[in-house]
Design an enzyme around this catalytic site. Structure first.
Site, PDB file in Angstrom:
ATOM      1  N   HIS A 201     -67.998 -47.012  36.898  1.00 14.28           N
ATOM      2  CA  HIS A 201     -67.004 -47.989  37.370  1.00 14.28           C
ATOM      3  C   HIS A 201     -65.727 -47.853  36.555  1.00 14.28           C
ATOM      4  O   HIS A 201     -65.665 -48.336  35.419  1.00 14.28           O
ATOM      5  CB  HIS A 201     -67.541 -49.417  37.204  1.00 14.28           C
ATOM      6  CG  HIS A 201     -68.584 -49.796  38.196  1.00 14.28           C
ATOM      7  ND1 HIS A 201     -68.269 -50.331  39.428  1.00 14.28           N
ATOM      8  CD2 HIS A 201     -69.928 -49.716  38.139  1.00 14.28           C
ATOM      9  CE1 HIS A 201     -69.396 -50.577  40.088  1.00 14.28           C
ATOM     10  NE2 HIS A 201     -70.403 -50.205  39.333  1.00 14.28           N
TER      11      HIS A 201
ATOM     12  N   CYS B 208     -69.159 -45.838  42.507  1.00 14.95           N
ATOM     13  CA  CYS B 208     -70.553 -46.250  42.349  1.00 14.95           C
ATOM     14  C   CYS B 208     -71.310 -46.047  43.667  1.00 14.95           C
ATOM     15  O   CYS B 208     -71.451 -44.931  44.130  1.00 14.95           O
ATOM     16  CB  CYS B 208     -70.642 -47.682  41.829  1.00 14.95           C
ATOM     17  SG  CYS B 208     -72.289 -48.109  41.191  1.00 14.95           S
TER      18      CYS B 208
ATOM     19  N   GLU C  85     -63.030 -49.475  36.936  1.00  9.23           N
ATOM     20  CA  GLU C  85     -62.454 -50.817  36.744  1.00  9.23           C
ATOM     21  C   GLU C  85     -63.152 -51.594  35.634  1.00  9.23           C
ATOM     22  O   GLU C  85     -62.677 -52.648  35.216  1.00  9.23           O
ATOM     23  CB  GLU C  85     -62.478 -51.602  38.060  1.00  9.23           C
ATOM     24  CG  GLU C  85     -63.824 -52.182  38.463  1.00  9.23           C
ATOM     25  CD  GLU C  85     -64.760 -51.194  39.130  1.00  9.23           C
ATOM     26  OE1 GLU C  85     -65.803 -51.638  39.643  1.00  9.23           O
ATOM     27  OE2 GLU C  85     -64.465 -49.981  39.133  1.00  9.23           O
TER      28      GLU C  85
END
Length: 202
Positions: free
Chosen positions: A184, A79, A186
């Site tokens: 992202h 990001c 995650e």
């Protein structure tokens, strides 16, 4: 061991939890010795570019990240961490980036219809632009989670994947051992975990 660079910006512990879920030890640290001893390094980031660049400098890590990249160690920016890899950003003025990947970070609202929301937030499908080890066992068209108001432009040579949001948006880049994702991983479910696993196995 994976080092997640802690310089006061980023969703650090969800990233650490994701790495733990795929069986990789990770440490969140701003210590240069620990970062240098890691096999792989992740540069996260959430917020505004100038604030992140300033904090990275204040932590004594701005030039050190350049050294890590030059050493050949696998480096992944996520990001805002990806945006820091570029030459410059025009977020709240003009600010120098790490210069590891040619390109600049610009407001996406200048390139899309005013009817579209800013920030760009949600799940978007990827289009691949070159073969990348990051996307091993991840098919083109897989959706990843984005949340951003700025994007990288002028990086076609190093573009590995893009998405569409009123215009073509840089989704990921790579140059040698330096990788970046605007999305992202995650926060991107099983596909995101697969990408992180692929990075850790480089």
């Amino acid at each position: 061991m994976i080092a997640i660079i802690d310089y006061g910006v980023g969703n650090l512990f969800s990233l650490k939890s994701s790495l733990k879920a795929i069986g990789h030890e990770a440490v969140v640290t701003g210590d240069r010795d620990i970062i240098g001893a890691a096999d792989h390094v992740i540069l996260p980031g959430v917020g505004a570019f100038p604030d992140a660049a300033r904090k990275l400098r204040e932590a004594g890590l701005f030039d050190y990240v350049r050294e890590l990249a030059a050493s050949g160690k696998p480096l992944l920016g996520i990001c805002l961490g990806m945006q820091l890899l570029f030459d410059r950003s025009l977020e709240f003025g003009e600010h120098e980036g790490l210069g590891l990947i040619p390109g600049e970070v610009l407001p996406i609202e200048d390139y899309i219809s005013s009817e579209l929301d800013i920030p760009h937030m949600g799940w978007n499908a990827l289009k691949f632009h070159k073969e990348s080890a990051l996307y091993k066992d991840i098919p083109e068209g897989t959706h990843f989670y984005f949340v951003h108001s700025f994007a990288a432009f002028g990086c076609e040579k190093d573009l590995s994947a893009s998405t569409e949001y009123g215009t073509t948006i840089t989704a990921s880049v790579e140059k040698g051992n330096v990788y970046g994702t605007q999305f992202h991983p995650e926060k991107s479910g099983e596909a995101g975990l697969r990408l992180l696993k692929n990075f850790c196995e480089l």
